[in-house]
Design a protein around this motif. Structure first.
Motif, PDB file in Angstrom:
ATOM      1  N   THR A   1       8.631   1.551  -5.153  1.00  0.00           N
ATOM      2  CA  THR A   1       9.202   1.169  -3.591  1.00  0.00           C
ATOM      3  C   THR A   1       7.973   1.189  -2.701  1.00  0.00           C
ATOM      4  O   THR A   1       7.785   0.273  -1.758  1.00  0.00           O
ATOM      5  CB  THR A   1      10.314   1.934  -3.325  1.00  0.00           C
ATOM      6  OG1 THR A   1      11.637   1.766  -4.162  1.00  0.00           O
ATOM      7  CG2 THR A   1      10.945   1.083  -1.978  1.00  0.00           C
TER       8      THR A   1
ATOM      9  N   PHE B   1       8.992  -6.586   8.379  1.00  0.00           N
ATOM     10  CA  PHE B   1       9.120  -5.539   7.193  1.00  0.00           C
ATOM     11  C   PHE B   1       7.832  -4.610   7.466  1.00  0.00           C
ATOM     12  O   PHE B   1       6.690  -4.921   6.984  1.00  0.00           O
ATOM     13  CB  PHE B   1       9.475  -6.066   5.949  1.00  0.00           C
ATOM     14  CG  PHE B   1       9.641  -4.956   5.084  1.00  0.00           C
ATOM     15  CD1 PHE B   1      10.852  -4.577   4.880  1.00  0.00           C
ATOM     16  CD2 PHE B   1       8.471  -4.409   3.953  1.00  0.00           C
ATOM     17  CE1 PHE B   1      11.112  -3.327   3.947  1.00  0.00           C
ATOM     18  CE2 PHE B   1       8.999  -3.558   2.982  1.00  0.00           C
ATOM     19  CZ  PHE B   1      10.178  -2.796   3.187  1.00  0.00           C
TER      20      PHE B   1
ATOM     21  N   VAL C   1       5.457  -1.271   6.997  1.00  0.00           N
ATOM     22  CA  VAL C   1       5.270  -0.217   6.069  1.00  0.00           C
ATOM     23  C   VAL C   1       4.452   0.781   6.893  1.00  0.00           C
ATOM     24  O   VAL C   1       3.518   0.404   7.639  1.00  0.00           O
ATOM     25  CB  VAL C   1       4.531  -0.622   4.831  1.00  0.00           C
ATOM     26  CG1 VAL C   1       5.441  -1.777   4.259  1.00  0.00           C
ATOM     27  CG2 VAL C   1       3.419  -1.162   5.075  1.00  0.00           C
TER      28      VAL C   1
ATOM     29  N   THR D   1      14.387  -0.267   3.226  1.00  0.00           N
ATOM     30  CA  THR D   1      14.148   0.401   2.018  1.00  0.00           C
ATOM     31  C   THR D   1      13.999   1.694   1.608  1.00  0.00           C
ATOM     32  O   THR D   1      13.127   2.373   2.408  1.00  0.00           O
ATOM     33  CB  THR D   1      13.122  -0.387   0.888  1.00  0.00           C
ATOM     34  OG1 THR D   1      11.893  -0.168   1.760  1.00  0.00           O
ATOM     35  CG2 THR D   1      13.476  -1.832   0.830  1.00  0.00           C
TER      36      THR D   1
ATOM     37  N   ALA E   1       8.923  -4.275  -2.877  1.00  0.00           N
ATOM     38  CA  ALA E   1       9.695  -4.034  -1.261  1.00  0.00           C
ATOM     39  C   ALA E   1       9.176  -5.196  -0.443  1.00  0.00           C
ATOM     40  O   ALA E   1       9.671  -6.089   0.233  1.00  0.00           O
ATOM     41  CB  ALA E   1       9.594  -2.747  -0.792  1.00  0.00           C
ATOM     42  N   VAL E   2       7.804  -5.253  -0.302  1.00  0.00           N
ATOM     43  CA  VAL E   2       7.175  -6.234   0.720  1.00  0.00           C
ATOM     44  C   VAL E   2       7.211  -7.488  -0.036  1.00  0.00           C
ATOM     45  O   VAL E   2       7.653  -8.355   0.709  1.00  0.00           O
ATOM     46  CB  VAL E   2       5.721  -5.809   0.697  1.00  0.00           C
ATOM     47  CG1 VAL E   2       4.749  -7.058   1.411  1.00  0.00           C
ATOM     48  CG2 VAL E   2       5.335  -4.399   1.505  1.00  0.00           C
TER      49      VAL E   2
ATOM     50  N   GLN F   1      -0.202  -1.152  -1.578  1.00  0.00           N
ATOM     51  CA  GLN F   1       0.942  -1.108  -0.736  1.00  0.00           C
ATOM     52  C   GLN F   1       1.573  -2.239  -0.277  1.00  0.00           C
ATOM     53  O   GLN F   1       2.961  -2.570  -0.379  1.00  0.00           O
ATOM     54  CB  GLN F   1       0.693  -0.125   0.444  1.00  0.00           C
ATOM     55  CG  GLN F   1       1.649   0.112   1.518  1.00  0.00           C
ATOM     56  CD  GLN F   1       1.275   1.044   2.645  1.00  0.00           C
ATOM     57  OE1 GLN F   1       0.216   0.822   3.349  1.00  0.00           O
ATOM     58  NE2 GLN F   1       1.850   2.095   2.832  1.00  0.00           N
TER      59      GLN F   1
ATOM     60  N   SER G   1       3.693  -4.148  -3.071  1.00  0.00           N
ATOM     61  CA  SER G   1       4.885  -3.457  -3.413  1.00  0.00           C
ATOM     62  C   SER G   1       6.038  -4.605  -3.825  1.00  0.00           C
ATOM     63  O   SER G   1       6.141  -5.586  -3.145  1.00  0.00           O
ATOM     64  CB  SER G   1       5.273  -2.314  -2.636  1.00  0.00           C
ATOM     65  OG  SER G   1       5.839  -3.022  -1.335  1.00  0.00           O
TER      66      SER G   1
ATOM     67  N   ASN H   1      10.155  -0.004   8.099  1.00  0.00           N
ATOM     68  CA  ASN H   1      11.519  -0.271   7.324  1.00  0.00           C
ATOM     69  C   ASN H   1      11.272   0.380   5.925  1.00  0.00           C
ATOM     70  O   ASN H   1      12.297   0.435   5.201  1.00  0.00           O
ATOM     71  CB  ASN H   1      11.328  -1.774   7.140  1.00  0.00           C
ATOM     72  CG  ASN H   1      11.483  -2.590   8.560  1.00  0.00           C
ATOM     73  OD1 ASN H   1      10.399  -2.473   9.195  1.00  0.00           O
ATOM     74  ND2 ASN H   1      12.571  -3.306   8.636  1.00  0.00           N
ATOM     75  N   ASN H   2      10.002   0.604   5.353  1.00  0.00           N
ATOM     76  CA  ASN H   2       9.944   1.026   3.943  1.00  0.00           C
ATOM     77  C   ASN H   2       9.688   2.545   3.925  1.00  0.00           C
ATOM     78  O   ASN H   2       8.803   2.981   4.399  1.00  0.00           O
ATOM     79  CB  ASN H   2       8.643   0.160   3.393  1.00  0.00           C
ATOM     80  CG  ASN H   2       8.682   0.403   1.875  1.00  0.00           C
ATOM     81  OD1 ASN H   2       9.562   1.172   1.201  1.00  0.00           O
ATOM     82  ND2 ASN H   2       7.734  -0.094   1.244  1.00  0.00           N
TER      83      ASN H   2
ATOM     84  N   GLY I   1       9.823   3.908   1.001  1.00  0.00           N
ATOM     85  CA  GLY I   1       9.201   4.315  -0.322  1.00  0.00           C
ATOM     86  C   GLY I   1       8.166   5.351  -0.142  1.00  0.00           C
ATOM     87  O   GLY I   1       7.246   5.404   0.511  1.00  0.00           O
TER      88      GLY I   1
END
Length: 488
Positions: free
Chosen positions: A49, A82, A84, A43, A67-68, A62, A65, A139-140, A142
């Motif tokens: 995000t 995933f 972060v 992402t 996204a998570v 966090q 989110s 992965n993130n 944001g």
């Protein structure tokens, strides 16, 4: 003189509501990835995000989110880990101020003197610290405050030049090569390294900073041409990183509708009759001057009526600066008026309205001292915002159409519009466009969704992805996620 704390007292009503939610029926469809592959999702986006909530990025925000949440639901259809860039902060650093200043996330607090419920920062906050984990496994991507320009330029992570306008400490903390790499390059590298699906949600911060400063700094709005060029460059980088990967693109919601601009109402100034009379006496010469300008043919009656100041006992519009008014400063008449129903008032106005300046009881913000331009979105500024958002969203829609085999548009604007109209619920439980617990979908900053709102947003992404590629990623239950903490 009493300070008029008129800030979101209606929140108390929300506290009387039940916090019990209904849970959904089990999904009847067998989870399936359809024509997409969710083995590794990457992402790239801005604060939503990243998981900013309550004007800060902190551990709980966090991990909640959208996204998570989306990644967790994708695990049911083959999605993998995933990762972060953990912020490692229980409180976080307040981001709706220029520096944070040692203040932490906002919480709702009760003023023991007035009974008002106010978002207030936790003291002390947590400083932004470098990410010490494996940068190559993230992965993130944001990043709070990330604009399209910031996504494309290495200045975003240049620790040697922290005064650069594009420097972003939230990216610098985990940039692969600070001062050389860019957020979009890092996200593209992650996608190239076995990525199969990506979420791309940039563009909001090419509009939002203008709104958060009350339209006082027009230069904060990106031009249509620059937006188009930067968007195509950033998206192109992701598409080229892995030519097999599919992606979901979010568009820009109607920022005018955020509870940041509706929690404090235009008539948030209560005055007793005695003070209303005193204030009216202060403006008698000003009102007479407006009448004289009309008589002289220098001012229309319509503008005079807009500018005339009249306080009444009870709730009132407050005095604001309005740069769109005809300039008569040479005649001793400032460009001021009372706020009205067409104005959008910033959430932060509640912290200054009614304040006494310099211990002078005659200098009262909103009564004898105008509220500054940075606190109000005037009608013309709202119209400009709408035009920009529509233009940018058309650019985003065109980008999706040009790559329709690989991309799906997630209409975040439509979701926001529906929430604002009261058309969204989570399993028969209303989701409201407010910061009021328990049903409010937004965190206490009025800009970013809380965990419950993030779950609603994740479901919106899931629905769009499922519809596009025939997958059956299961929906999450927004009612199992926290709204805002109750006031302390």
């Amino acid at each position: 003189m009493k300070r008029y704390q008129t800030f979101i007292t209606f929140l108390a009503l929300g506290l009387l509501l039940s916090c019990q939610y209904e849970f959904p029926e089990p999904d009847l469809l067998t989870p399936d990835s359809g024509q997409a592959d969710f083995t590794k999702m990457v992402t790239i986006g801005s604060s939503i995000t990243a998981g900013v909530m309550d004007a800060a990025l902190y551990n709980r925000s966090q991990q909640n989110s959208f996204a998570v949440i989306l990644a967790n639901q994708m695990k049911e259809v083959g999605g993998g880990v995933f990762n972060v860039p953990e912020i490692d902060a229980e409180v976080g650093d307040l981001i709706l101020t220029p520096t944070g200043g040692g203040l932490g996330r906002l919480i709702l607090t009760v003023n023991r003197n007035t009974g008002s419920i106010l978002p207030s920062p936790i003291i002390p906050g947590n400083p932004i610290t470098p990410f010490t984990g494996d940068k190559s496994s993230i992965n993130n991507f944001g990043i709070n405050g990330l604009s399209l320009a910031g996504a494309l330029l290495p200045a975003s992570g240049d620790l040697q030049n922290p005064t650069h306008p594009l420097f972003n400490p939230y990216y610098a903390r985990f940039a692969s090569n600070p001062g050389m790499s860019t957020p979009i390059e890092d996200a593209a590298a992650a996608l190239a390294d076995g990525g199969t699906f990506f979420v791309f949600w940039l563009g909001k911060n090419d509009v939002l900073p203008y709104a958060l400063t009350g339209g006082a700094i027009p230069e904060l709005l990106t031009s249509d041409q620059d937006f188009s060029q930067r968007y195509q460059a950033a998206l192109g980088t992701m598409l080229q990183a892995n030519t097999e990967a599919k992606g979901a693109l979010g568009n820009i919601p109607n920022i005018n509708e955020l509870p940041y601009f509706s929690t404090v109402t235009w008539d948030a100034l209560p005055l007793p009759e005695a003070l209303a009379n005193i204030a009216n006496a202060v403006y008698s010469d000003y009102n007479a001057g407006l009448d004289n300008l009309v008589t002289a043919g220098m001012l229309s009656e319509a503008e005079r009526d807009l500018r005339k100041i009249n306080f009444i006992p009870g709730q009132n519009g407050f005095i604001i600066e309005d740069k769109t008014l005809t300039d008569f400063n040479g005649n001793g008449l400032p460009s001021i008026r009372q706020s009205n129903i067409n104005d959008k008032v910033a959430l932060t106005t509640g912290q200054v309205l009614g304040q006494i300046i310099g211990n002078d009881p005659n200098m009262i913000v909103g009564v004898t001292v105008p509220v500054g331009d940075q606190y109000i979105l005037l009608p013309s500024e709202q119209e400009l915002m709408t035009e920009k958002i529509n233009a940018f969203n058309q650019i985003i829609a065109t980008a999706v159409s040009s790559n329709s085999d690989r991309l799906v548009l997630v209409d975040a604007k439509n979701l926001m519009d529906n929430i604002n109209q009261g058309l969204v619920n989570a399993n028969s439980v209303a989701v409201t466009n407010s910061i009021s617990p328990p049903n409010g979908a937004f965190s206490t900053d009025g800009v970013h969704p809380n965990a419950r709102g993030s779950a609603v947003l994740a479901n919106h992404f899931i629905q769009s992805i499922n519809d596009k590629w025939g997958s059956s990623i299961p929906m999450t239950n927004p009612n199992s996620f926290m709204g805002n903490d109750l006031p302390r």
